[in-house]
Write an enzyme that holds these catalytic residues in place. Structure first.
Site, mmCIF file in Angstrom:
data_model
loop_
_atom_site.group_PDB
_atom_site.id
_atom_site.type_symbol
_atom_site.label_atom_id
_atom_site.label_comp_id
_atom_site.label_asym_id
_atom_site.label_seq_id
_atom_site.Cartn_x
_atom_site.Cartn_y
_atom_site.Cartn_z
ATOM 1 N N THR A 79 0.854 -1.190 0.000
ATOM 2 C CA THR A 79 0.000 0.000 0.000
ATOM 3 C C THR A 79 0.889 1.240 0.000
ATOM 4 O OG1 THR A 79 -1.739 -1.160 1.166
ATOM 5 C CG2 THR A 79 -1.793 1.233 1.286
ATOM 6 N N PHE A 109 -6.557 -6.117 -1.158
ATOM 7 C CA PHE A 109 -7.693 -5.784 -0.292
ATOM 8 C C PHE A 109 -7.995 -6.931 0.668
ATOM 9 C CE2 PHE A 109 -8.297 -3.371 -4.259
ATOM 10 C CZ PHE A 109 -8.418 -2.085 -3.757
ATOM 11 N N ARG A 111 -8.263 -9.233 3.972
ATOM 12 C CA ARG A 111 -8.368 -9.072 5.427
ATOM 13 C C ARG A 111 -7.536 -10.147 6.099
ATOM 14 N NH1 ARG A 111 -14.271 -10.435 5.912
ATOM 15 N NH2 ARG A 111 -13.525 -11.632 4.150
ATOM 16 N N ASN A 168 -9.933 1.838 2.136
ATOM 17 C CA ASN A 168 -9.638 1.606 3.549
ATOM 18 C C ASN A 168 -10.145 2.744 4.431
ATOM 19 O OD1 ASN A 168 -8.595 -0.912 3.415
ATOM 20 N ND2 ASN A 168 -6.500 -0.372 3.934
ATOM 21 N N CYS A 220 -3.456 -2.082 8.983
ATOM 22 C CA CYS A 220 -3.844 -1.312 7.796
ATOM 23 C C CYS A 220 -4.602 -0.027 8.107
ATOM 24 C CB CYS A 220 -4.668 -2.178 6.857
ATOM 25 S SG CYS A 220 -3.692 -3.486 6.125
HETATM 26 C C1 UDX Z 1 -8.355 -4.298 6.371
HETATM 27 C C2 UDX Z 1 -9.244 -4.224 5.118
HETATM 28 O O1 UDX Z 1 -10.527 -4.833 5.413
HETATM 29 C C3 UDX Z 1 -8.577 -4.912 3.947
HETATM 30 O O2 UDX Z 1 -9.362 -4.746 2.777
HETATM 31 C C4 UDX Z 1 -7.191 -4.289 3.738
HETATM 32 O O3 UDX Z 1 -6.526 -4.919 2.692
HETATM 33 C C5 UDX Z 1 -6.374 -4.375 5.008
HETATM 34 O O4 UDX Z 1 -7.080 -3.759 6.074
HETATM 35 P P1 UDX Z 1 -7.801 -6.095 8.259
HETATM 36 O O5 UDX Z 1 -7.075 -4.966 8.934
HETATM 37 O O6 UDX Z 1 -7.102 -7.390 8.141
HETATM 38 O O7 UDX Z 1 -8.242 -5.662 6.780
HETATM 39 O O8 UDX Z 1 -9.131 -6.398 9.101
HETATM 40 P P2 UDX Z 1 -10.656 -5.890 9.073
HETATM 41 O O9 UDX Z 1 -11.522 -7.072 9.102
HETATM 42 O O10 UDX Z 1 -10.911 -4.895 8.028
HETATM 43 O O11 UDX Z 1 -10.776 -5.194 10.515
HETATM 44 C C6 UDX Z 1 -10.044 -4.030 10.862
HETATM 45 C C7 UDX Z 1 -10.445 -3.532 12.224
HETATM 46 O O12 UDX Z 1 -11.764 -2.999 12.215
HETATM 47 C C8 UDX Z 1 -10.442 -4.594 13.322
HETATM 48 O O13 UDX Z 1 -9.896 -4.040 14.510
HETATM 49 C C9 UDX Z 1 -11.901 -4.923 13.498
HETATM 50 O O14 UDX Z 1 -12.205 -5.401 14.785
HETATM 51 C C10 UDX Z 1 -12.545 -3.581 13.238
HETATM 52 N N1 UDX Z 1 -13.941 -3.686 12.772
HETATM 53 C C11 UDX Z 1 -14.215 -4.225 11.553
HETATM 54 C C12 UDX Z 1 -14.968 -3.207 13.573
HETATM 55 O O15 UDX Z 1 -14.736 -2.712 14.687
HETATM 56 N N2 UDX Z 1 -16.253 -3.279 13.099
HETATM 57 C C13 UDX Z 1 -16.559 -3.809 11.888
HETATM 58 O O16 UDX Z 1 -17.758 -3.819 11.538
HETATM 59 C C14 UDX Z 1 -15.514 -4.298 11.090
#
Ligand code: UDX
Length: 404
Positions: A79, A109, A111, A168, A220
């Site tokens: 990124t 993208f 997760r 993001n 991220c």
């Molecule tokens: C994220 C993006 O989703 C992904 O597309 C990108 O490539 C990298 O960053 P990731 O960080 O692995 O992925 O996890 P993600 O599932 O997006 O959750 C990120 C944070 O948001 C976590 O702390 C999660 O607990 C929080 N979250 C997520 C919430 O609090 N509520 C939600 O509804 C969704």
């Protein structure tokens, strides 16, 4: 595997066994024979200003430049802020003026915890290329996924780079919106889960990433939102919504400790607080920017003793917090605890034996920062129960939310 990611070990092993995947330490050898090179190194926040640290990306560009042979597509998977591809192309051209190279941007993208599935069944594949030959090569690389109906979006390099940050930042903003809404629900006598569902069923909004919690963390969202803020400032086009999102999320993680303190009657000095879940989300061992870190430090500052359990994150956490007693299970952590705080929604915390937990605890207080449980269900087992954005809770939690 150096990281915990479900299915990754098996996937790597089977591809190594089939001869499709190998690892080398000699750069020259693999670069000179490659048709496509993905740069997939880290771009952490630069200390001090939040700008993405691009030194690893540029190091790769410098290191590979001299070994490129034949037409090669160099793809930035990391990124990176808008304009980085231009700089990668410039570095390679300077170091190796005759190299036949096209630089493309292909943001990921994925997760964590669901990375393999996200890769195989992506919502879309974004490719920024300025060169027709490179476009053909990238189409070929992704042909199996394309045949699987994954939409492929070709655009310019700069647009692709910015698309990743836009996606993001928007998701981080969506989470932050519902988190603020949760605080309002708590004092206004509404239920944020139902609000999120009522909103999310509108196709224009969508139900995903509307789960209120302790604030987003991970490798991220925190760093990418900061980097986008910095880009906006650099171009004199401030990203004010993103700036506010970053500030609210930072405050929220700290506010969660105050919520726990309020749930414990306003005082935690000398009390033992059990933390269930340390990683920033389930199915990973990643502790980067995890809300648990702020919560633990906030509680320790007020004199609490902390015990904690996480199915995968304890090793990484041990290097980031001090004076924490790590347990071997949720029940272990409950022994003698004055409160339990569910911070990460690991599956094994979704169906805890509440009677057993209560028997182990000194005081049956459960603070559920992921709304895993139903308030009436936990209350009926004799717990004082506190969650996020649900009004059936005690005055103590309301007061804490109001103070935030
Ligand atoms: C994220 C993006 O989703 C992904 O597309 C990108 O490539 C990298 O960053 P990731 O960080 O692995 O992925 O996890 P993600 O599932 O997006 O959750 C990120 C944070 O948001 C976590 O702390 C999660 O607990 C929080 N979250 C997520 C919430 O609090 N509520 C939600 O509804 C969704």
């Amino acid at each position: 595997m150096p990281i915990y990611e479900p299915g990754l070990g098996e996937l790597v092993a089977s591809n190594v066994a089939a001869g499709r995947l190998s690892f080398e330490t000699e750069l020259e050898q693999i670069v000179s024979t490659a048709e496509v090179i993905f740069i997939a190194v880290g771009t952490p926040s630069r200390r001090g200003d939040g700008h993405a640290d691009l030194s690893y990306v540029y190091d790769v560009a410098r290191e590979i430049a001299g070994s490129l042979r034949g037409f090669t597509v160099v793809v930035t998977k990391s990124t990176v802020p808008v304009g980085t591809g231009d700089e990668v192309a410039r570095i390679i051209a300077m170091a190796s003026p005759l190299a036949d190279v096209a630089v493309a941007s292909n943001p990921e993208f994925l997760r964590e915890g669901a990375a393999i599935d996200d890769f195989k069944r992506p919502d879309r594949i974004v490719v920024g290329v300025e060169d027709d030959r490179a476009r053909e090569v990238m189409t070929e690389v992704y042909r199996p996924l394309y045949l699987n109906q994954a939409p492929m979006l070709f655009t310019t390099r700069r647009t692709a780079e910015l698309t990743k940050y836009a996606a993001n930042a928007f998701l981080a903003l969506k989470i932050t919106f519902i988190n603020e809404m949760a605080d309002l629900c708590e004092v206004a006598g509404a239920d944020v889960q139902a609000v999120a569902r009522g909103m999310g069923l509108d196709n224009r909004i969508g139900g995903k990433f509307l789960h209120a919690g302790p604030g987003y963390g991970g490798s991220c969202f925190p760093k990418d939102t900061l980097a986008l803020v910095k880009t906006g400032q650099d171009f004199d086009r401030p990203m004010r919504l993103v700036e506010t999102t970053v500030a609210i999320n930072d405050q929220r993680k700290r506010a969660m400790a105050r919520k726990v303190i309020a749930a414990c009657g306003g005082e935690v000095r000398g009390k033992t607080i059990g933390i269930l879940g340390l990683t920033f989300k389930p199915n990973t061992d990643d502790m980067r920017e995890a809300p648990a870190l702020d919560i633990i430090r906030g509680l320790q500052d007020r004199g609490a003793k902390i015990s904690a359990f996480d199915p995968q994150g304890m090793k990484a956490a041990a290097g980031m917090v001090s004076d924490v007693q790590f347990g071997s299970s949720a029940y272990d952590v409950a022994v003698g605890a004055d409160a339990l705080v569910l911070v990460t929604e690991w599956n094994e915390f979704r169906s805890l034996d509440l009677d057993r937990l209560k028997n182990e605890m000194r005081v049956p207080v459960l603070v559920d920062l992921r709304n895993v449980y139903e308030p009436h269900e936990v209350a009926s087992r004799g717990f004082s129960y506190f969650s996020i954005g649900r009004s059936s809770e005690t005055e103590a939690a309301r007061t804490a939310a109001a103070e935030e």
